[in-house]
Design a protein around this motif. Structure first.
Motif, short mmCIF file in Angstrom:
data_model
loop_
_atom_site.label_atom_id
_atom_site.label_comp_id
_atom_site.label_asym_id
_atom_site.label_seq_id
_atom_site.Cartn_x
_atom_site.Cartn_y
_atom_site.Cartn_z
N GLU A 129 0.82 -1.21 0.00
CA GLU A 129 0.00 0.00 0.00
C GLU A 129 0.86 1.26 0.00
O GLU A 129 0.45 2.30 -0.51
CB GLU A 129 -0.91 0.00 1.23
CG GLU A 129 -1.94 -1.12 1.26
CD GLU A 129 -3.12 -0.85 0.35
OE1 GLU A 129 -3.40 0.34 0.10
OE2 GLU A 129 -3.75 -1.82 -0.08
N PRO A 151 -3.06 -1.73 -5.30
CA PRO A 151 -3.57 -1.12 -4.07
C PRO A 151 -4.51 0.05 -4.36
O PRO A 151 -4.33 0.79 -5.33
CB PRO A 151 -2.30 -0.64 -3.35
CG PRO A 151 -1.18 -1.40 -3.96
CD PRO A 151 -1.59 -1.66 -5.37
N THR A 153 -4.49 2.65 -2.82
CA THR A 153 -3.69 3.87 -2.65
C THR A 153 -3.11 4.37 -3.96
O THR A 153 -2.57 5.49 -4.01
CB THR A 153 -2.53 3.63 -1.66
OG1 THR A 153 -1.74 2.53 -2.12
CG2 THR A 153 -3.06 3.35 -0.27
#
Length: 239
Positions: A129, A151, A153
């Motif tokens: 992440e 991810p 993110t």
């Protein structure tokens, strides 16, 4: 003394002692299987090329190369990157392709000056992440990894222009990418995606090229056609 040392392709089996003051060091295409810890004792080093040889590990001491901007560690015998690489605060390019990497250290997310990251041809099934913290990243190449997803993110990679995931193992379309404001090229060829989600009309605001070839897509949603209408090149396998 020259501030550049090029010992690439000279058949080295161990690194000779080097003098201080180096800015560029090329050790690629040799027969090195290990590196001395003192290789981290070059505070002015900007470029280090270790690619194409049977190196089995990278020393943690490389994390002391805080002026390093370009690191080439492709086509080695490594299965991990040292956690200390996260200390390379000046790094702009990292090429670690065609290795046996199955995981990445969380510390890579601290490389806030990194502009280009090449990791294709490894064994990565997931990404940390923390990579969402690569706020300067413009190019990310992850082709030929058995990745099953990216991810959430990744929607923080606001400078990302090019993302290549060709030949990964994605089964779901990575929706987080649709929010990236500067993404221009997205390559999803030869994944396992069989459907595309419905996205808002403003998805992929800067996209210029979307490659969906070799995906089994019985239905193409409206947002893909909208991309084409605004000039984005969309490549699809003919039905």
């Amino acid at each position: 003394m020259s501030r550049t040392v090029n010992l690439g392709g000279t058949g080295l089996t161990e690194v000779p002692r080097l003098q201080a003051g180096l800015r560029e060091l090329y050790l690629h295409d040799n027969q090195l299987t290990w590196l001395p810890d003192w290789l981290g004792d070059f505070p002015e080093l900007r470029i280090l090329d270790l690619s194409h040889q049977p190196l089995e590990a990278l020393p943690e001491s490389l994390g002391r190369l805080t002026s390093l901007e370009f690191l080439y560690v492709s086509d080695l015998a490594i299965d991990a990157l040292p956690d200390a690489l996260g200390e390379l605060s000046s790094l702009r390019y990292l090429g670690a392709t065609d290795n046996n990497l199955s995981v990445l250290p969380e510390s890579l997310g601290r490389l806030t000056q990194l502009v280009e990251l090449r990791l294709y041809g490894n064994q990565l099934t997931a990404l940390p992440e923390s990579l969402g913290g690569l706020h300067s990243l413009r190019e990310l190449h992850l082709d030929r990894n058995p990745l099953t997803g990216v991810p959430e993110t990744f929607d923080q990679l606001n400078e990302l222009r090019v993302l290549s995931l060709r030949g990964a193992a994605l089964t779901d379309f990575p929706v987080a990418l649709s929010r990236l404001p500067r993404l221009r090229q997205l390559d999803l060829r030869a994944n396992r995606i069989t459907w595309l989600p419905d996205l808002a009309p403003e998805a992929f605001p800067a996209l210029e090229k979307l490659d969906l070839r070799w995906l089994d897509l019985p239905v193409v949603p409206e947002w893909v056609h909208a991309l084409e209408q605004r000039g984005c090149l969309v490549y699809r396998t003919a039905a």
